[in-house]
Enzyme design. Sequence first.
Site, PDB file in Angstrom:
ATOM      1  N   ARG B  21      12.437  69.827  40.805  1.00 38.86           N
ATOM      2  CA  ARG B  21      13.495  68.947  41.762  1.00 38.86           C
ATOM      3  C   ARG B  21      12.824  67.415  41.762  1.00 38.86           C
ATOM      4  O   ARG B  21      13.218  66.641  40.789  1.00 38.86           O
ATOM      5  CB  ARG B  21      13.910  69.604  43.078  1.00 38.86           C
ATOM      6  CG  ARG B  21      15.072  68.880  43.442  1.00 38.86           C
ATOM      7  CD  ARG B  21      15.027  67.597  43.989  1.00 38.86           C
ATOM      8  NE  ARG B  21      13.924  67.477  45.135  1.00 38.86           N
ATOM      9  CZ  ARG B  21      13.784  66.556  45.796  1.00 38.86           C
ATOM     10  NH1 ARG B  21      14.001  65.213  45.545  1.00 38.86           N
ATOM     11  NH2 ARG B  21      12.816  66.531  46.767  1.00 38.86           N
ATOM     12  N   ASP B  22      11.852  67.198  42.573  1.00 39.18           N
ATOM     13  CA  ASP B  22      11.360  65.829  42.744  1.00 39.18           C
ATOM     14  C   ASP B  22      10.782  65.394  41.662  1.00 39.18           C
ATOM     15  O   ASP B  22      10.746  64.201  41.034  1.00 39.18           O
ATOM     16  CB  ASP B  22      10.689  65.763  43.962  1.00 39.18           C
ATOM     17  CG  ASP B  22      10.156  64.565  44.692  1.00 39.18           C
ATOM     18  OD1 ASP B  22      11.056  63.641  44.165  1.00 39.18           O
ATOM     19  OD2 ASP B  22       9.509  64.484  45.581  1.00 39.18           O
ATOM     20  N   HIS B 212       5.165  66.599  52.876  1.00 41.35           N
ATOM     21  CA  HIS B 212       5.604  66.041  51.475  1.00 41.35           C
ATOM     22  C   HIS B 212       4.915  64.987  51.134  1.00 41.35           C
ATOM     23  O   HIS B 212       5.338  63.806  51.650  1.00 41.35           O
ATOM     24  CB  HIS B 212       7.125  66.176  51.389  1.00 41.35           C
ATOM     25  CG  HIS B 212       7.719  65.885  50.076  1.00 41.35           C
ATOM     26  ND1 HIS B 212       8.142  66.622  49.133  1.00 41.35           N
ATOM     27  CD2 HIS B 212       7.805  64.421  49.564  1.00 41.35           C
ATOM     28  CE1 HIS B 212       8.497  65.903  48.010  1.00 41.35           C
ATOM     29  NE2 HIS B 212       8.414  64.671  48.170  1.00 41.35           N
ATOM     30  N   HIS B 214       3.189  62.210  48.278  1.00 46.25           N
ATOM     31  CA  HIS B 214       3.051  61.560  46.932  1.00 46.25           C
ATOM     32  C   HIS B 214       1.624  60.931  46.804  1.00 46.25           C
ATOM     33  O   HIS B 214       1.000  60.520  47.828  1.00 46.25           O
ATOM     34  CB  HIS B 214       4.061  60.679  46.784  1.00 46.25           C
ATOM     35  CG  HIS B 214       5.343  61.083  46.561  1.00 46.25           C
ATOM     36  ND1 HIS B 214       6.313  60.998  45.128  1.00 46.25           N
ATOM     37  CD2 HIS B 214       6.228  61.865  47.182  1.00 46.25           C
ATOM     38  CE1 HIS B 214       7.140  61.708  45.306  1.00 46.25           C
ATOM     39  NE2 HIS B 214       7.416  62.248  46.524  1.00 46.25           N
ATOM     40  N   CYS B 245       7.845  57.882  38.004  1.00 46.46           N
ATOM     41  CA  CYS B 245       9.052  57.397  37.545  1.00 46.46           C
ATOM     42  C   CYS B 245       8.613  56.703  36.053  1.00 46.46           C
ATOM     43  O   CYS B 245       7.757  56.061  35.927  1.00 46.46           O
ATOM     44  CB  CYS B 245       9.407  56.388  38.148  1.00 46.46           C
ATOM     45  SG  CYS B 245      10.810  55.269  37.386  1.00 46.46           S
ATOM     46  N   ASN B 254       4.328  63.396  43.095  1.00 48.44           N
ATOM     47  CA  ASN B 254       3.857  64.358  44.046  1.00 48.44           C
ATOM     48  C   ASN B 254       2.633  64.611  44.081  1.00 48.44           C
ATOM     49  O   ASN B 254       2.040  64.376  42.841  1.00 48.44           O
ATOM     50  CB  ASN B 254       4.867  65.667  44.346  1.00 48.44           C
ATOM     51  CG  ASN B 254       6.165  65.335  44.505  1.00 48.44           C
ATOM     52  OD1 ASN B 254       7.048  65.489  43.545  1.00 48.44           O
ATOM     53  ND2 ASN B 254       6.346  65.337  45.737  1.00 48.44           N
TER      54      ASN B 254
END
Lengths: 306, 306
Positions: B21-22, B212, B214, B245, B254
């Site tokens: 997902r992420d 969560h 990064h 990205c 992540n």
Amino acid sequence: MTHHPSLVLPPSVDIREVGMRDGLQLEKPIPTAAKLRLLEAIVASGVRRVEATSFVSPRAVPALADADAVAAELTRWPGIRFSALVANVRGAVRAIDAGVAHLEYVISASDSHSKANAGRTTAEATAVIGDIADEAHLAGGELEVIVGVAWDCPFDGRTPPRRVLDIVTSAVRQGADRLCLGDTIGTTTPIRMLALLDAVRTACPDVEVGIHLHDTRGTGQANALAAVLAGVRQLDASVGGLGGCPFAPGASGNIATEELVYWLEESGVDTGLELSRVLSAASVAQHAVGHELTSSLLRADGRKSS
Amino acid sequence: MTHHPSLVLPPSVDIREVGMRDGLQLEKPIPTAAKLRLLEAIVASGVRRVEATSFVSPRAVPALADADAVAAELTRWPGIRFSALVANVRGAVRAIDAGVAHLEYVISASDSHSKANAGRTTAEATAVIGDIADEAHLAGGELEVIVGVAWDCPFDGRTPPRRVLDIVTSAVRQGADRLCLGDTIGTTTPIRMLALLDAVRTACPDVEVGIHLHDTRGTGQANALAAVLAGVRQLDASVGGLGGCPFAPGASGNIATEELVYWLEESGVDTGLELSRVLSAASVAQHAVGHELTSSLLRADGRKSS
């Protein structure tokens, strides 16, 4: 903000910048003038200890063949504690003649790595510590013994802690002033790291023990946090994470100085370094070597400013 | 080996794989079949919780437009706790209709980020938690509220902790079963992270709080260590560090699952995951997206085996 019940951090940590030596040694040789521009940027970051070069065979390490020329410039920055790496007594004499009295001497804890890197066994390398220490002391300097492949060797696998303890106890007996444990291939992890650190401190209770980490497996900063939590106050790092082997794409070098400074300073730990200037030095390093460095923070900063 | 006087680690940590997902949401869309191959590799790693996709507007996130098709395959792995991200009640209904009852709902703690990402203020996003929780509960699932930009916002700078506390207390009051704090832009550092975690736990003492992270600034694994030391047992990670990205070269996503598993397992902390299989999944991910991922361990492993 320096304290949390599960995370008590010290007021300060002392970073040694090793990009000029460990960082550049595997790169294609760059001009001395470019090195001095990098050194200027490093000094401007506020760092207080810099490993400036190494006095080893120019055949073995062509990238640092200009050690004498670099050393001749160091008097420009009298406030910085400069040091140089040496591989034997001859190198120590060369360093001292060039004006660098604080020496680092690396001993590989595995025979295979020691032979591959220095052409002799660990015991043979250990035997001459006293001679190198004497040279340093006569010149008014100190000797730090760095144990290479202290946790793992690329040839022999896990390094028996006994081999590390034999080196450090002998080093202290022979006059070494400081010790450092090197995770040369970047494999160690928090608990393993601290187990060896504890054993070394127990064996050599009166000597400062630093840690030299590589970020090859992405765990460098986690290891640095673990080390600081365990009372380590001396950490090596290189601007940009300089030190990856250019012949192994994506290889990570030392932990990046800017990443270390970033989380330490944000956590209230004083390093004496100014992050924006460390990032500038990392950019200078990246330009000097001519390829992208591996530091995530450097890349994030580059995106921000572009 | 799980204990050291300055580093007491827990017996186990529960990792949620969010690469599907992420990790994929900002990539160019890849075929559903390639996603399912990645999911197969992820499941084979031994992970027990997987965020499989998100049910959001395909215009906003074209890479996850096949959420229904992916969800239809999840019954192949009955032992895995799959979940999906939703952005509103409509997405929750879609997810549940597609067979996914465990939902994650992200609320940005800053209005600027919330408006940019979800087209509404933080308060507007918070107001509908109860409706989404009801949908999840009626379907036999749970709702986790993830607070995005919990520490810093790319538009508004530092996020006032009060804004995070307002979200989480409201979330629990409205029926959220779990909470998670998201370092969306990878800026947080150990002490800052724990200060907010403490405040959230104090405000919501009966709810599990995950983290969560990064790795944008190279501090992801150090933050993970700090979180684990502070008692966090639920961490998000993505294979290969997927999630950068592609339009910002070198952007880190992540924290990499394999790097987290590497140091946790080496430190005696059980994750249930097998490192070699996580690395295989990371390779599958790298192949699927068609560009190099940022995980240092994946690159080190690639050098070793090539």
